[in-house]
Design an enzyme around this catalytic site. Structure first.
Site, PDB file in Angstrom:
ATOM      1  N   ASP A  55      11.332 -23.555 -51.233  1.00  0.00           N
ATOM      2  CA  ASP A  55      12.357 -23.946 -50.274  1.00  0.00           C
ATOM      3  C   ASP A  55      13.552 -24.558 -51.007  1.00  0.00           C
ATOM      4  O   ASP A  55      13.387 -25.359 -51.925  1.00  0.00           O
ATOM      5  CB  ASP A  55      11.758 -24.963 -49.292  1.00  0.00           C
ATOM      6  CG  ASP A  55      12.694 -25.302 -48.160  1.00  0.00           C
ATOM      7  OD1 ASP A  55      13.068 -24.389 -47.405  1.00  0.00           O
ATOM      8  OD2 ASP A  55      13.034 -26.504 -48.015  1.00  0.00           O
ATOM      9  N   GLU A  84      13.949 -19.155 -52.286  1.00  0.00           N
ATOM     10  CA  GLU A  84      14.964 -19.179 -51.235  1.00  0.00           C
ATOM     11  C   GLU A  84      16.211 -19.747 -51.905  1.00  0.00           C
ATOM     12  O   GLU A  84      16.409 -20.959 -51.953  1.00  0.00           O
ATOM     13  CB  GLU A  84      14.548 -20.056 -50.056  1.00  0.00           C
ATOM     14  CG  GLU A  84      15.580 -20.044 -48.939  1.00  0.00           C
ATOM     15  CD  GLU A  84      15.666 -21.337 -48.138  1.00  0.00           C
ATOM     16  OE1 GLU A  84      16.174 -21.303 -47.008  1.00  0.00           O
ATOM     17  OE2 GLU A  84      15.243 -22.395 -48.645  1.00  0.00           O
TER      18      GLU A  84
END
Length: 546
Positions: free
Chosen positions: A212, A277
């Site tokens: 993330d 990401e």
């Protein structure tokens, strides 16, 4: 024109190069105990469905101990399961069953920030300015004579200032919600901690990590001002980076972190991997996250952002395949995820949006590389746009009025009434309500139904795994077509598969590509070939002597 990509390695450790990965938003997938919230046991019970669907791996959103301010992306304990989702024994049973079915498990890792309830942060608040406890995070003195102004002009991606003041006068940084304080990744203890967290889950058999905010962990030295209202364009990080490199995103030092992580992944058997990401100002900078000494993949969000036009898709595909050549790894393709409006709705909603979404699925699954599916897209689920404000839980909603809750509504499994089998028999609870129109979109309603979106996905995934031209990682060859039509071929062992997508404003006659294998809309046979409707896609097969 032929576009090539790197030659595949053949061993099992490279499963991720052409895998189809199914994103499970844990809270909204399946509820085993009737409390209205999805859990690990619910996933375990539905593993046969995912195996039958034809995916290779599952990516699970965070299930760690958390106050759930941001749906679990605010982690209080990275080595345990939140009681909402079960316990470590449930995780271990789930991953054992998944592996027995040939499904791999990718888990989310959230390294940019912790929860404000993490023991490190509670210790930091209790400690004095300049203390070792505060050094794990990004605390700073404010501006002005009394320090009443934030240390710089950075804004939160969720809206408002990126700084919150504590009672002793210092400020701490949070690029997201105030309940998500950013860690100081120049601190050696932070780096050691996350290396140990990786090993903790690798020891329990996880096959990979989705990282993330992979581009955000290092902030520019001195925390300089941005110099403009960085969040006026909303939460889309791609738009922010289009204005130039930001002092809190894509700093060069972030790559040192991944160069330390890669040997850890490589030390475990079975092809453990990581996907970033990451957002970067240019394709060349994004490519830096991928390589034999860093990460295996980075999401190609440009495909998700493509408009419904042949030119847009062609440009995105060409760029992504060119980037894959630079980094020596296949690209990733994605149409929806837990942070973005579902593509049925983005493409026009209603019947038009569904037609286009089905066609886009065939386009994506025909491309070389790795495809990521978001739970429910195989059912053709649209975004839920009319959730009552009082039920929305996205922390950005109160600050910006924008909400991601509409793509997180629990998926429908069966039955005529909400929540459509989300929980055990007789349970009427779900943490977000499903609309009445979803009755016809449930797994039970679509299973075995000719022409359903679920059966379309099952058929396409079955062909993708077994067809020689799709099972490999060979490049694509674009074909000459009329305006608004995309067509490309992939070939292996003399067998050619052609994907044709009609994004024009009129049906087109397709001829000379062989036998249709699967189509997103009904084809009409003509003497001169097949008539492909508007907003539709089809795969053709032609054998060497065909």
């Amino acid at each position: 024109m032929t576009v090539s990509i790197p030659s595949p390695l053949t061993s099992d450790i490279d499963w991720w190069r052409s895998a189809v990965v199914y994103q499970v938003y844990v809270r909204s997938f399946a509820d085993s105990d009737g409390d209205g919230v999805g859990d690990l046991q619910g996933i375990r019970e539905r593993l046969p469905y995912l195996r039958e669907l034809g995916v290779d791996a599952l990516w699970l959103t965070p299930f760690y101990t958390s106050p759930m301010v941001d749906g679990g992306y605010d982690v209080a304990d990275y080595r345990d399961v939140d009681p909402m989702f079960g316990n470590l024994a449930d995780f271990e049973a789930m991953i054992t069953d998944a592996h027995a079915l040939g499904l791999r498990i990718i888990v989310d890792i959230v390294p940019n920030h912790t929860s404000d309830k993490h023991p490190w942060f509670t210790a930091a608040l209790a400690a004095a300015p300049g203390s070792p406890e505060r050094a794990r995070y990004l605390f700073a003195d404010g501006k002005g004579d009394d320090g009443a102004q934030p240390p710089n002009d950075w804004e939160s991606i969720f809206g408002g200032p990126a700084w919150t003041r504590v009672p002793d006068g210092q400020w701490y940084l949070h690029l997201f919600d105030p309940a998500q304080p950013d860690l100081n990744w120049r601190h050696s203890e932070v780096r050691r901690e996350f290396e140990d967290i990786l090993r903790f889950w690798l020891d329990r058999g996880v096959d990979g990590f989705r990282i993330d905010v992979a581009h955000g962990m290092i902030k520019a030295a001195g925390l300089p001002d941005v110099g403009f209202n960085s969040m006026t364009t909303g939460r889309r990080q791609s738009e922010l980076l289009g204005k130039g490199r930001l002092p809190y995103f894509d700093q060069d030092e972030v790559h040192d972190i991944y160069r330390a992580w890669r040997p850890i992944l490589d030390s475990y058997p079975g092809g453990r991997m990581a996907v970033a990401e990451a957002w970067a100002e240019t394709p060349q900078r994004l490519a830096r996250y991928i390589g034999p000494d860093e990460l295996h993949q980075a999401f190609s969000f440009d495909f998700l952002d493509a408009t419904w036009s042949a030119d847009s898709f062609r440009k995105v595909i060409d760029t992504a395949l060119a980037e894959s050549t630079i980094v020596g790894a296949p690209t990733t393709w994605v149409l929806s995820n837990h942070d973005r409006q579902r593509h049925v709705t983005r493409y026009g909603d209603g019947e038009v949006g569904l037609r286009r979404a089905r066609a886009a699925a065939l386009l994506m699954l025909a491309l070389p590389g790795c495809a990521y599916l978001y739970q429910g897209e195989e059912l053709g689920l649209p975004e839920v746009l009319d959730l009552p404000d009082e039920l929305r839980q996205d922390p950005a909603f109160l600050r910006t009025g924008e909400s991601r809750d509409g793509c997180r509504v629990p998926i429908p499994w069966s039955g005529d009434l909400a929540p459509y089998g989300f929980g055990p028999a007789g349970s009427a609870l779900s943490w977000l309500p499903a609309p009445t129109t979803w009755r016809a979109l449930s797994v039970a309603a679509q299973t075995g139904t000719p022409g359903s979106t679920l059966e379309l996905y099952r058929a396409a995934l079955r062909i993708r795994h077994t067809h020689p031209a799709l099972a490999g990682l060979g490049g694509i060859t674009w074909l000459e077509t009329g305006p608004g039509v995309l067509a490309f071929q992939r070939e292996a062992a003399g067998t050619v598969l052609t994907c044709v997508v009609n994004i024009s404003d009129a049906p087109v006659v397709i001829d000379g590509y062989g036998t249709p294998l699967v189509a997103s809309s009904t084809l009409t046979e003509r003497d001169c070939g097949h008539l492909l409707p508007v907003d539709a896609a089809v795969w053709f097969e032609r054998h060497p002597n065909g």
